[in-house]
Design an enzyme around this catalytic site. Structure first.
Site, short mmCIF file in Angstrom:
data_model
loop_
_atom_site.label_atom_id
_atom_site.label_comp_id
_atom_site.label_asym_id
_atom_site.label_seq_id
_atom_site.Cartn_x
_atom_site.Cartn_y
_atom_site.Cartn_z
N GLU A 145 0.83 -1.20 0.00
CA GLU A 145 0.00 0.00 0.00
C GLU A 145 0.87 1.26 0.00
O GLU A 145 0.53 2.26 -0.63
CB GLU A 145 -0.91 -0.04 1.23
CG GLU A 145 -2.02 0.98 1.25
CD GLU A 145 -3.09 0.76 0.20
OE1 GLU A 145 -2.85 0.05 -0.79
OE2 GLU A 145 -4.17 1.34 0.35
N THR A 198 -4.26 7.93 -6.33
CA THR A 198 -4.40 8.25 -4.90
C THR A 198 -3.39 9.30 -4.47
O THR A 198 -3.72 10.21 -3.70
CB THR A 198 -4.24 6.97 -4.04
OG1 THR A 198 -5.22 6.04 -4.46
CG2 THR A 198 -4.44 7.26 -2.57
N1 HSE Z 1 -7.63 6.97 2.76
C1 HSE Z 1 -6.97 7.14 1.52
C2 HSE Z 1 -7.24 8.50 0.96
C3 HSE Z 1 -7.39 6.21 0.43
O1 HSE Z 1 -8.37 8.96 1.06
O2 HSE Z 1 -6.33 9.09 0.40
C4 HSE Z 1 -7.48 4.81 0.79
O3 HSE Z 1 -6.42 4.31 1.49
#
Ligand code: HSE
Length: 323
Positions: A145, A198
């Site tokens: 991750e 992301t």
């Molecule tokens: N929580 C993370 C974010 C995405 O919103 O950037 C998922 O891990």
């Protein structure tokens, strides 16, 4: 001693579900698992003591995902497991992506979790006396991750592994807690035909919030979690509105406000961005509302120029498993 001629034929396949991270008010800490949609990861032992990604198939459009294990969210956790556990053989990996890439549905976490669950089964058969603990599996999956999003947060990894709704702390020691999930609640998830990275979606976020905002958001998070723990849907609804992250990311998703309004008009408890987006999710305890919301959200994306697909799933579905 393990005979590598035997090893080459043995393998395990794990299904790892898609997940909704953040769940509106729990940025980087809350997440829940979805039913049916997910990645499948098959791991076989190989005599050469390294990790090899043989193939990536399915929705991934393979060219977008690296076959280099050191750059792959399934490969990185396995490299670390080989270093730590030294089983005397390596891992050959095949990934079948069922989760659209860059969708905000935890695809990178699912490949990592699927890989560590399949390897756990393989090691259990060949090498280890007992299963690795959930904490160990989460620790390894988080290594993947980190390369995908630039940060170690278990809000996809934990629900993907454990199923249900989970609370975790960002960083090295996530201290994952499985929260009660109201049995009657369905998630509607709609995925538009676009990708969001992301890292980019994290890049638009301000690093600080005011004390007033912190207090208001904390009250909502507490209400949401208390509502889940007591199956008090009115309380859950009061805690649903994300004041911090959603307003800063909404502009990244064409038609987001219309999609959210369409879901709210259909009668859902609340609606927000799934993970870092662009998928959008809503919660409801009524199957009819779920169906109407799904259609209305897809139509709203269409009006914004994006085709979309949708799913309806019990809110806290099962986690990763060997299939
Ligand atoms: N929580 C993370 C974010 C995405 O919103 O950037 C998922 O891990």
């Amino acid at each position: 001693m393990t005979r590598t001629s035997d090893l080459d034929s043995k393998g395990f396949t794990a299904f790892a579900p898609a997940t909704v991270a953040n769940v509106a008010v729990g940025f980087d800490i809350l997440g829940f698992a979805l039913q049916s949609v997910g990645d499948r990861v098959t791991v076989r032992a190989q005599s050469s003591e390294q990790v090899t990604i043989e193939e990536i198939s399915g929705l991934a459009v393979a060219k977008n995902i690296s076959l280099d294990p050191s750059q792959n969210t399934a490969g990185v956790p396995l490299i670390q497991m080989l270093r730590d556990l030294k089983p005397g053989f390596g891992f050959s990996v095949r990934i079948e992506k069922g989760i659209p890439l860059g969708s905000g549905l935890g695809g990178s976490a699912a490949s990592g979790v699927g890989a560590v669950v399949a390897v756990n089964a393989l090691l259990r058969k060949e090498f280890l006396k007992e299963d690795l603990s959930p904490d160990q599996l989460i620790h390894y999956a988080l290594e993947g991750e980190a390369i995908a999003s630039g940060a170690k947060h278990a809000d996809n990894v934990a629900p993907c592994l454990l199923g249900g709704l989970t609370l975790s702390r960002p960083g090295e020691h996530p201290d994952v807690v499985s929260l009660p999930c109201p049995k009657s609640v369905f998630a509607v998830v709609v995925n538009p035909s676009m990708q969001l990275n992301t890292k980019d979606a994290r890049g638009v976020l301000k690093s600080e919030i005011s004390l007033k905002m912190h207090s208001q958001q904390s009250a909502r998070l507490a209400a949401f979690i208390a509502g889940c723990c007591t199956s008090d849907l009115a309380l859950l609804k009061k805690g649903f509105e994300d004041l911090v992250v959603e307003p800063q990311r909404a502009h990244l998703i064409p038609g987001f406000f219309a999609v959210k309004q369409a879901a709210m008009d259909a009668g859902v408890l609340g609606c927000s961005i799934s993970g870092a987006g662009p998928s959008v999710f809503a919660l409801t305890s009524d199957q009819g509302i779920a169906l109407n919301a799904k259609q209305a959200m897809i139509a709203a994306f269409k009006s914004a120029g994006l085709d979309a697909q949708g799913w309806i799933s019990p809110m806290g579905s099962a986690g990763a498993r060997i299939v």
